[in-house]
Design an enzyme around this catalytic site. Sequence first.
Site, PDB file in Angstrom:
ATOM      1  N   CYS B  86     -24.201  76.781  99.290  1.00 36.33           N
ATOM      2  CA  CYS B  86     -24.447  76.534  98.073  1.00 36.33           C
ATOM      3  C   CYS B  86     -25.632  77.108  97.676  1.00 36.33           C
ATOM      4  O   CYS B  86     -25.607  78.120  97.031  1.00 36.33           O
ATOM      5  CB  CYS B  86     -24.594  74.762  98.398  1.00 36.33           C
ATOM      6  SG  CYS B  86     -24.278  73.951  96.460  1.00 36.33           S
ATOM      7  N   HIS B 203     -19.660  72.757 101.359  1.00 41.85           N
ATOM      8  CA  HIS B 203     -20.741  72.583 102.466  1.00 41.85           C
ATOM      9  C   HIS B 203     -20.050  72.067 103.682  1.00 41.85           C
ATOM     10  O   HIS B 203     -19.684  70.911 103.770  1.00 41.85           O
ATOM     11  CB  HIS B 203     -21.341  71.333 101.827  1.00 41.85           C
ATOM     12  CG  HIS B 203     -22.046  71.529 100.738  1.00 41.85           C
ATOM     13  ND1 HIS B 203     -23.379  71.613 100.839  1.00 41.85           N
ATOM     14  CD2 HIS B 203     -22.072  71.441  99.516  1.00 41.85           C
ATOM     15  CE1 HIS B 203     -24.066  71.960  99.870  1.00 41.85           C
ATOM     16  NE2 HIS B 203     -23.356  71.707  98.740  1.00 41.85           N
ATOM     17  N   GLU B 205     -21.393  71.765 106.476  1.00 43.01           N
ATOM     18  CA  GLU B 205     -22.171  70.573 107.247  1.00 43.01           C
ATOM     19  C   GLU B 205     -21.992  69.426 106.692  1.00 43.01           C
ATOM     20  O   GLU B 205     -22.533  68.197 107.353  1.00 43.01           O
ATOM     21  CB  GLU B 205     -23.585  71.187 107.045  1.00 43.01           C
ATOM     22  CG  GLU B 205     -24.503  70.498 105.658  1.00 43.01           C
ATOM     23  CD  GLU B 205     -24.032  71.406 104.483  1.00 43.01           C
ATOM     24  OE1 GLU B 205     -22.965  72.097 104.540  1.00 43.01           O
ATOM     25  OE2 GLU B 205     -24.638  71.164 103.332  1.00 43.01           O
TER      26      GLU B 205
END
Lengths: 80, 233
Positions: B86, B203, B205
Amino acid sequence: MKAKIYVTLKRGVLDPQGKAIHASLSHLGINGVEDVRVGKFMEITLKEIGVEEARRRLDDACRRLLANTVIEEYRIEIGG
Amino acid sequence: MKTAVLVFPGSNCDHDAYHALKHGIGVDADFVWHRRSSLDGFDAVVIPGGFTYGDYLRSGAMAKLSPVMGAVRRFAEGGGPVIGICNGFQILLEAGLLPGAMLVNDSLRFVCDFVHLRAGTDRTPFTRGIQEGTILKIPVAHYQGNYYADERTLSSLEERGQVVFRYCDPEGNVTRESNPNGSARNIAGICNEGGNVLGMMPHPERCSEEVLGSADGRRLFDAMVAWLGERPA
């Protein structure tokens, strides 16, 4: 000494904000607008280093930080 | 094996990345403040999402000048694996470690949703073993994720196998409707020519365990660990 820097998206790079503003102007009945491009304006106060030197440094500043030349173009005005 | 999670003023996905690495995958992770100028001792680098420097001027424009980015450049030149997520992707673009730039989303809206990605190459450390055509479900959350590069750069990215992820529908079809931000050619992630630097808007994560709605993100970090394990010392 003052310098003005204008940063705008290059021709050919879609400007969604400009498009939205253009549409809003039409909604307001403000017609006859052909295109709207949104950009940034920066006013920079310089020490007295001479116009040529100022232009050289500001050009360097634009290329390395103030504009992203992948998508943007810039214009420098010195004086005034 | 030790991973660095960079922290800039305004990073806000740093703890998510740390959690996914340390507690999800179980590899050693350390936060690295952006003023540091060395990444000695680290085996992989994560540049997390957020709004570094409040997105002043342009997303990532200020962060690219932080001392740690010089270290990232050297680390990348040495072949070390780097992933920018990002805002981390935006920083890599601004730093010139990856080609192109980000524009605001064509919808002019902040988009925050799960999307589907179609894997384009398994040549990066983070996609090792993820075959071309694999579909991953990973969330996005951004306002400036509309990937732009000129036609020549886009074609070069495709020819050299640098398009790592494209936005697609749940069946893996790369369609206009499945593109959340207007990105050129549905590009969601790209790598450098060497393949060791990956930038992506989604994302991983945030979806590294099932309780978060998808564990597909974990596959990227598992791949990284496997890649590092195979790498000659």
